[in-house]
Design a protein around this motif. Structure first.
Motif, PDB file in Angstrom:
ATOM      1  N   ALA A   1       0.824  -1.203   0.000  1.00 19.92           N
ATOM      2  CA  ALA A   1       0.000   0.000   0.000  1.00 19.92           C
ATOM      3  C   ALA A   1       0.860   1.255   0.000  1.00 19.92           C
ATOM      4  O   ALA A   1       2.062   1.209   0.307  1.00 19.92           O
ATOM      5  N   PRO A   2       0.241   2.434  -0.324  1.00 24.75           N
ATOM      6  CA  PRO A   2       0.997   3.693  -0.395  1.00 24.75           C
ATOM      7  C   PRO A   2       1.628   4.133   0.915  1.00 24.75           C
ATOM      8  O   PRO A   2       2.561   4.935   0.902  1.00 24.75           O
ATOM      9  N   ASP A   3       1.112   3.646   2.072  1.00 24.48           N
ATOM     10  CA  ASP A   3       1.731   4.035   3.339  1.00 24.48           C
ATOM     11  C   ASP A   3       2.980   3.219   3.646  1.00 24.48           C
ATOM     12  O   ASP A   3       3.554   3.333   4.730  1.00 24.48           O
ATOM     13  N   GLY A   4       3.427   2.401   2.690  1.00 27.48           N
ATOM     14  CA  GLY A   4       4.662   1.653   2.864  1.00 27.48           C
ATOM     15  C   GLY A   4       4.489   0.275   3.459  1.00 27.48           C
ATOM     16  O   GLY A   4       5.481  -0.437   3.639  1.00 27.48           O
ATOM     17  N   THR A   5       3.254  -0.129   3.778  1.00 23.71           N
ATOM     18  CA  THR A   5       3.063  -1.431   4.401  1.00 23.71           C
ATOM     19  C   THR A   5       2.971  -2.540   3.365  1.00 23.71           C
ATOM     20  O   THR A   5       2.509  -2.347   2.249  1.00 23.71           O
TER      21      THR A   5
END
Length: 697
Positions: A681-685
């Protein structure tokens, strides 16, 4: 526009000397797709030359878009645009030369000097209305009118950058995997009904541009493009600080329905009636929110936005049914501020014994991880970082720093090593899968296509040669020229021992397809098939293709070719789809289009099985496991759909993180293994969910 001389590192830091016959003198600016240079012709004429970035020059889809930009710019070239002098969309690095127009962009002007005075504002509105009149008269819709695309010349504003323009009667509206438009200046129909975008969308953008010029911000304001999308479709514009006698016109421009907006001719007539009133202007008072103090006006009159900016207490969360169906962003709901915080780099968190977990091995600032599965590990890459995670609980096994690249591809396990492409796809680095240490590295020639199959790396060259490189050692094993295949594109598929080299004919009427033995370079079979084709999968002795329009690269059909029988089956789509990603499972082909449509086709029976409007603006390549079809959304959601009937079965929450305004250049495919689905995902997860129970996600 003041010239900017080239500085900094990177593959394009050094200024190329010429584009065609034009000498490039200095750099004016750079965007995501190219660099604009100040140049001189042989006769001394000053030009602005746009040169496409190297990484896009080898992309046939982008070349198609660039040809469209040149055609649109030539079509509208006149008093209110920068006239096209010359162009070569077929050059090694495509370029377009326009007459150089001295002057800042509207965005630069407002940033440097603040909001415009009332008289300037009226002249700007009149000039842009005239420009849109001329643009629309020749049948073009700009679709990306914004302050940075307006040059302020001495004789009036000029509209530039027709990179996503289309003829208004065209059914071809967007391009694959790209954000189409700029959210604060997009019309509601660009989110709701992107295939119905017409000239009225430019009028809506004009209204937004005028608010920006009058106030320094837009009528819809948020740091997140997803929130802006919601505001554009549902909220009333904020016109704080807009001159009172221009406000009614701007309100009409910002009408939610296209038919309620004025035409450019109507705008110009009404502007003449208000031209004399500017010396005794009043202004709309600042909006108030609760006990927020009213901002003091500037000395020259316009009311200013409150210092503590009015912000909607909101976050975005997608539901099963989108509020903005078929648009550019994911569906949204407004929630209170107690939504999940943006995660930061740290250890994995998991549900004991379930295999459900999420991990953030690298800071969320690095963007969306691109991952693959191999050697019983999740192998992931983000700009400057490569790492391996345990698929059982997300534990970080190793992490390695590598050279940063503008575009990051998932690592590939080939030859027993983790293959990573860095330095703008000009170098391959092979890492030990147990430690992450470098085993070998190799610089690649520019303008090559590449692909992995059967423990070999294959390189396709512009002169039609293919080169086979041993993935385990990095040594060249063979090189041969492909008959009738200049600049071949390469594709390979899991479980298939062949590499497929494809080359479209110049007129797009046929495609040469060769199945190559990766170990020797021998051609196992070759065929010339009808139409412009892109291979998307293989299985049971057949190869599956998308049939593409070779101007805009939209998809009109899916095709199965069986080399043993030399027979093809073509299944036409009910309507042409734009921005299509395709996945194959058995004899089924699943398509995700840019507007959010997910469709299933059975190539055995030649029928479309079902269609679902997901409200995912541009999903990832769909992945199927027999029971389900999985798609990743730009906001980090993972969707599961029934392979039998297309029903939405479940989805994970969005994971936008702190950089919600960033749109990744490519969305990672979901990965299926061990009865789990892995996604990022875009939050780096990077996270894992149970494939057997999507309703519990």
């Amino acid at each position: 526009m003041a010239p900017q001389h080239n500085t900094g590192a990177g593959a394009e830091a050094e200024l190329p000397e010429y584009a065609g016959h034009y000498r490039l003198e200095s750099r004016l600016g750079s965007g995501g797709m190219g660099v604009v240079h100040r140049a001189q012709s042989a006769s001394g004429m000053t030009l602005a030359v746009k040169v496409v970035h190297t990484e896009f020059a080898k992309d046939p889809e982008f070349r198609g878009r660039f040809r469209q930009e040149v055609a649109a710019a030539r079509r509208v070239s006149g008093a209110f645009t920068a006239p096209v002098v010359d162009a070569d969309p077929d050059a090694e690095r495509p370029w377009m030369a326009t007459l150089f127009i001295p002057g800042p962009t509207l965005a630069q002007e407002v940033k440097r000097n603040g909001p415009m005075a009332p008289a300037q504002l009226r002249r700007l509105m009149a000039g842009l209305a005239e420009a849109l009149r001329d643009i629309h008269r020749v049948g073009v819709v700009h679709r990306d009118l914004k302050p940075s695309n307006v040059l302020l010349a001495e004789d009036g504003p000029k509209v530039i950058d027709f990179g996503i323009s289309r003829p208004k009667d065209s059914e071809l509206r967007t391009e694959t995997g790209k954000l189409i438009g700029t959210p604060p200046f997009m019309a509601p129909e660009q989110f709701r009904r992107p295939r119905e975008v017409g000239p009225a969308a430019d009028i809506f953008a004009l209204g937004s541009v005028l608010v920006h010029a009058a106030t320094g911000r837009g009528p819809f304001d948020s740091d997140s493009p997803y929130v802006v999308a919601y505001q554009v479709v549902h909220d009333e514009p904020d016109l704080t600080g807009v001159p009172e006698n221009l406000a009614p016109l701007i309100v009409r421009c910002l009408a939610k329905e296209p038919e309620d907006r004025p035409t450019p001719d109507e705008l110009m007539r009404e502007l003449r009636s208000v031209a004399a009133s500017y010396d005794t202007q009043a202004f709309i008072p600042a909006q108030r929110t609760g006990d927020e103090p009213r901002a003091e006006p500037r000395a020259d009159g316009p009311g200013r936005r409150p210092a503590a900016r009015f912000r909607r207490r909101s976050a975005v969360l997608a539901g099963a049914v989108g509020l903005i169906a078929g648009g550019v962003f994911a569906s949204m709901q407004l929630l209170p501020d107690d939504t999940r915080p943006a995660s930061s780099a740290g250890p994995a968190t998991s549900s004991p014994g379930s295999g459900t977990w999420e991990a953030s091995p690298v800071s969320e600032d690095a963007g969306t991880p691109q991952c693959s599965y191999g050697d019983d590990k999740l192998l992931c890459a983000q700009p400057g970082e490569v790492y391996a995670l345990s698929p059982s609980d997300g534990t970080l096994l190793w992490r390695r720093s590598v050279a940063k690249a503008r575009r990051v591809d998932p690592p590939v396990l080939s030859g027993g090593l983790v293959q990573v492409t860095t330095d703008e796809e000009h170098r391959v680095e092979a890492l030990d899968p147990e430690s992450g240490m470098t085993r070998w590295q190799r610089d690649l020639p520019t303008h090559t296509s590449m692909g992995y199959a059967d423990d070999m790396l294959l390189l396709g060259h512009a002169d039609g040669r293919l080169t086979g490189v041993d993935s385990a050692s990095g040594d060249t094993r063979w090189s041969r020229r492909m008959s009738g295949q200049k600049s071949p594109s390469l594709a390979s598929f899991a479980g298939d021992p062949s590499m497929y080299a494809t080359t479209m004919s110049d007129d797009g009427s046929s495609t040469r397809v060769s199945a190559v033995d990766p170990g020797t370079g021998e051609v196992r079979w070759a065929a010339r098939l009808e139409g412009g084709l892109q291979p998307v999968g293989s299985g049971d002795g057949s190869v599956y293709f998308l049939s593409l329009d070779t101007v805009y690269y939209d998809t009109g059909a899916v095709v199965r070719y069986t080399p043993e029988s030399e027979k093809s089956r073509r299944v036409a789509l009910p309507v042409t789809r734009e921005g299509v990603h395709a996945g194959v499972y058995g004899d089924r082909v699943y398509l995700v289009a840019a507007g959010g449509s997910l469709e299933a086709f059975d190539l055995g029976t030649g029928k479309r099985l079902w269609q679902l409007e997901t409200a995912v603006p541009r999903g990832s390549t769909p992945v199927a496991d027999g029971d389900h079809v999985y798609v990743t959304a730009p906001d980090g959601r993972l969707l599961a759909v029934s392979a039998a009937d297309g029903d939405l079965l479940g989805q994970t929450p969005p994971r936008l993180g702190a950089n919600a305004d960033r749109v990744p250049p490519a969305l990672p495919e979901p990965l299926t293994a061990n009865a789990h689905i892995y996604a990022s995902a875009p939050d780096g997860t990077v996270f894992s969910v149970n494939a057997r129970n999507p309703s519990a996600w």
